[in-house]
Design a protein around this motif. Structure first.
Motif, PDB file in Angstrom:
ATOM      1  N   VAL A  65      54.185  39.412   1.997  1.00 18.32           N
ATOM      2  CA  VAL A  65      54.320  40.105   0.713  1.00 18.32           C
ATOM      3  C   VAL A  65      53.100  40.977   0.455  1.00 18.32           C
ATOM      4  CG1 VAL A  65      55.878  38.488  -0.458  1.00 18.32           C
ATOM      5  CG2 VAL A  65      53.444  38.034  -0.436  1.00 18.32           C
ATOM      6  N   GLU A  66      53.349  42.085  -0.248  1.00 17.19           N
ATOM      7  CA  GLU A  66      52.239  42.991  -0.556  1.00 17.19           C
ATOM      8  C   GLU A  66      51.862  42.936  -2.028  1.00 17.19           C
ATOM      9  OE1 GLU A  66      52.014  47.040   1.460  1.00 17.19           O
ATOM     10  OE2 GLU A  66      54.058  46.356   1.907  1.00 17.19           O
ATOM     11  N   LYS A  67      52.889  42.675  -2.871  1.00 21.81           N
ATOM     12  CA  LYS A  67      52.656  42.678  -4.322  1.00 21.81           C
ATOM     13  C   LYS A  67      52.984  41.310  -4.893  1.00 21.81           C
ATOM     14  CE  LYS A  67      51.831  47.060  -5.547  1.00 21.81           C
ATOM     15  NZ  LYS A  67      50.408  46.930  -5.359  1.00 21.81           N
ATOM     16  N   SER A  92      60.014  36.742  -6.244  1.00 19.61           N
ATOM     17  CA  SER A  92      61.413  36.697  -5.813  1.00 19.61           C
ATOM     18  C   SER A  92      61.534  36.090  -4.419  1.00 19.61           C
ATOM     19  CB  SER A  92      62.024  38.098  -5.852  1.00 19.61           C
ATOM     20  OG  SER A  92      61.145  38.992  -5.216  1.00 19.61           O
ATOM     21  N   ALA A  93      60.465  36.167  -3.624  1.00 17.94           N
ATOM     22  CA  ALA A  93      60.545  35.643  -2.252  1.00 17.94           C
ATOM     23  C   ALA A  93      60.541  34.121  -2.200  1.00 17.94           C
ATOM     24  CB  ALA A  93      59.380  36.188  -1.433  1.00 17.94           C
ATOM     25  N   ASP A 150      56.609  40.845  -5.834  1.00 19.20           N
ATOM     26  CA  ASP A 150      57.556  40.576  -4.744  1.00 19.20           C
ATOM     27  C   ASP A 150      57.531  39.110  -4.337  1.00 19.20           C
ATOM     28  OD1 ASP A 150      57.764  43.292  -4.747  1.00 19.20           O
ATOM     29  OD2 ASP A 150      56.381  43.563  -3.064  1.00 19.20           O
ATOM     30  N   SER A 151      56.342  38.509  -4.411  1.00 16.29           N
ATOM     31  CA  SER A 151      56.217  37.138  -3.930  1.00 16.29           C
ATOM     32  C   SER A 151      57.027  36.186  -4.805  1.00 16.29           C
ATOM     33  CB  SER A 151      54.759  36.722  -3.910  1.00 16.29           C
ATOM     34  OG  SER A 151      54.256  36.677  -5.219  1.00 16.29           O
ATOM     35  N   LYS A 185      50.514  40.471   3.750  1.00 15.18           N
ATOM     36  CA  LYS A 185      50.921  41.322   4.877  1.00 15.18           C
ATOM     37  C   LYS A 185      49.771  41.387   5.879  1.00 15.18           C
ATOM     38  CE  LYS A 185      53.740  45.349   5.646  1.00 15.18           C
ATOM     39  NZ  LYS A 185      54.833  44.542   6.160  1.00 15.18           N
TER      40      LYS A 185
END
Ligand code: TYD
Ligand code: MG
Length: 461
Positions: free
Chosen positions: A444-446, A452-453, A449-450, A427
């Motif tokens: 992405v911050e976590k 699933s992205a 999350d990355s 981010k």
């Protein structure tokens, strides 16, 4: 009458002592002290110079800047590594493994320098003139102002420098030349130090640009002393994969420009060819149907972004303790990434072997590759694939957060240029997203999350 005395000199760091020691007290290496005999009645050039140069200190405001004159080597990649070209009166060291192509690039440099109307003297201390001629035929070198001199005696070389008055002097290699004023053998610390001292004198007083070749030991250090690195203005390492044809010039020290610049070449039958877009070279073997565990990352080499592929293989271990193997990234960094994956993502790797490989034999030493490594391991462990048109950038913190990296816009631009459709980045508040029209930017911050992205939804199982 010459008074011969002896001293013990560490061949690693140049430390001197009057008696033998098993371990060098300065650098801590064992068995590196070698006896060297010297003539105590003749002072070394360095001492004489120090006495002669009686310059007074002056105020910083009163010092005038003399314009450093740069000229091109004629090889664009080489120029960039040097920070824009060779500086008149400077001394450059090129170090590398035997057979990597040091003599080749310097002969090619000599050729293009002479094409621009300059005079160069190539001192070949390791090969005969006819060997150099043979090589020059392969490289298509023809010149009226490039002199080749096969000589190891430094005093003779000095006489020829006075006679020919070259603008560029190439010494191939510093370990093979010797000065008569020192009795120790060529390649010893005293010889290297004395010869480099004289070369520095020649460079500064006669305004000649000197390029020196230095060999590298098995451990990857420049053979002989560290002092050599301290004395010269620019240190460039010539690296490459022994089994691949590409070679890289990497700047380690530069008094006249930035370091960390990298120049990429391809070794062909007719010499070294420049590669102006290395990302294409490193990605061209990548298949369209990517397998789990393969990701593309954008790393930074100097001021230039480079896209490369990282592969991971994760499998059940037959051993009591699982193996971790890393090629091209730091082993401890890999362990740290795996620990974060276990703790913050819940990926259980305690019974799994993990292999990580950077394609192309490259060494990545920046943390921006962390996220790429983590995603390669995760996708392989979960048997899913990262979509082939995605690039990944980001550093991973211990609490599983994705941290910012430098030169983000350059990395994104490079990915866009090579036709990638999506980039996963940390981010960032100061990124102008509207500058990038052809690539989707996912912040992405976590770490969690990355994952699933970037995973290919249709293919996930
Ligand atoms: P060289 O410049 O002699 O290496 P160094 O001076 O660093 O020891 O390079 C030698 C290697 O390069 C040798 O293995 C042959 C290869 N080579 C080519 O592939 N193409 C060429 O045109 C030349 C001149 C050398
Ligand atoms: Mg050579």
């Amino acid at each position: 009458m010459a008074k011969l005395k002896s001293k013990w000199v560490c061949q690693n760091c140049g430390y001197e002592t009057a008696k033998y020691l098993g371990k060098c007290p300065d650098c801590g290496q064992w068995n590196t002290l070698v006896e060297e005999v010297f003539d105590s009645s003749s002072e070394s050039l360095a001492v004489k110079k120090a006495v002669m140069n009686d310059i007074k200190p002056c105020l910083i405001n009163e010092i005038e800047i003399d314009n450093t004159i740069r000229f091109s080597t004629g090889i664009e990649e080489f120029d960039r590594v040097l920070g824009g070209g060779l500086v008149q009166g400077s001394i450059v060291l090129i170090a590398g493994d035997p057979g990597i192509g040091k003599s080749t690039i310097l002969l090619q440099t000599g050729k293009s320098i002479c094409q621009n109307g300059r005079k160069a003297l190539y001192v070949s201390a390791e090969e005969s003139a006819s060997q150099v001629k043979l090589r020059s035929k392969r490289l298509g070198v023809q010149s009226d102002s490039l002199y080749v001199y096969s000589q190891t005696n430094f005093e003779a070389i000095k006489r020829q420098i006075d006679e020919i008055k070259p603008e560029v002097l190439i010494i191939d290699s510093i370990q093979a030349v010797y000065s008569e004023t020192i009795t120790s053998s060529p390649g010893s610390v005293s010889q290297i130090r004395e010869c480099t001292n004289i070369l520095m004198d020649i460079a500064k007083n006669k305004n000649i640009t000197v390029v020196v070749v230095g060999h590298v030991t098995k451990e990857g250090n420049i053979a002989g002393p560290k002092v050599l690195e301290h004395m010269v203005d620019t240190v460039i390492y010539f690296e490459g994969d022994r089994y691949k044809s590409y070679r890289m010039l990497r700047c380690m020290k530069n008094r006249f420009g930035t370091t960390n610049e990298v120049g990429v070449f391809n070794m062909c039958d007719d010499g070294l060819h420049e590669i102006s877009n290395p990302s294409e070279l490193f990605l061209h073997e990548r298949t369209k149907n990517v397998t789990p565990g393969s990701v593309v990352i954008a790393t930074n080499e100097g001021t230039r972004p480079l896209l490369i592929e990282i592969q991971a293989l994760v499998g059940t271990t037959p051993y009591p303790s699982p193996r971790r193997v890393s090629n091209g990234i730091d082993y401890n960094r890999l362990l740290q990434i795996l620990a974060v994956l276990e703790k913050r993502v819940g990926l259980n790797l305690s019974k799994q072997d993990v292999y990580v490989n950077v394609i192309g034999g490259l060494e990545i030493d920046e943390p921006a590759a962390d996220l790429g490594v983590a995603l390669a391991v995760t996708t392989c462990a979960r048997d899913v694939v990262v979509s082939p048109d995605t690039v990944i950038v980001g550093e991973i913190g211990l609490s599983g957060e994705i941290r910012a990296v430098n030169n983000l816009d350059k990395r994104i631009k490079e990915a866009e240029k090579l036709g990638f459709k999506k980039i996963i980045i940390p981010k960032s508040s100061n990124l102008k997203k509207e500058d990038f029209k052809n690539i989707q930017i996912v912040e992405v911050e976590k770490l969690i999350d990355s994952i699933s992205a970037c995973v290919y939804k249709e293919d996930s199982k």
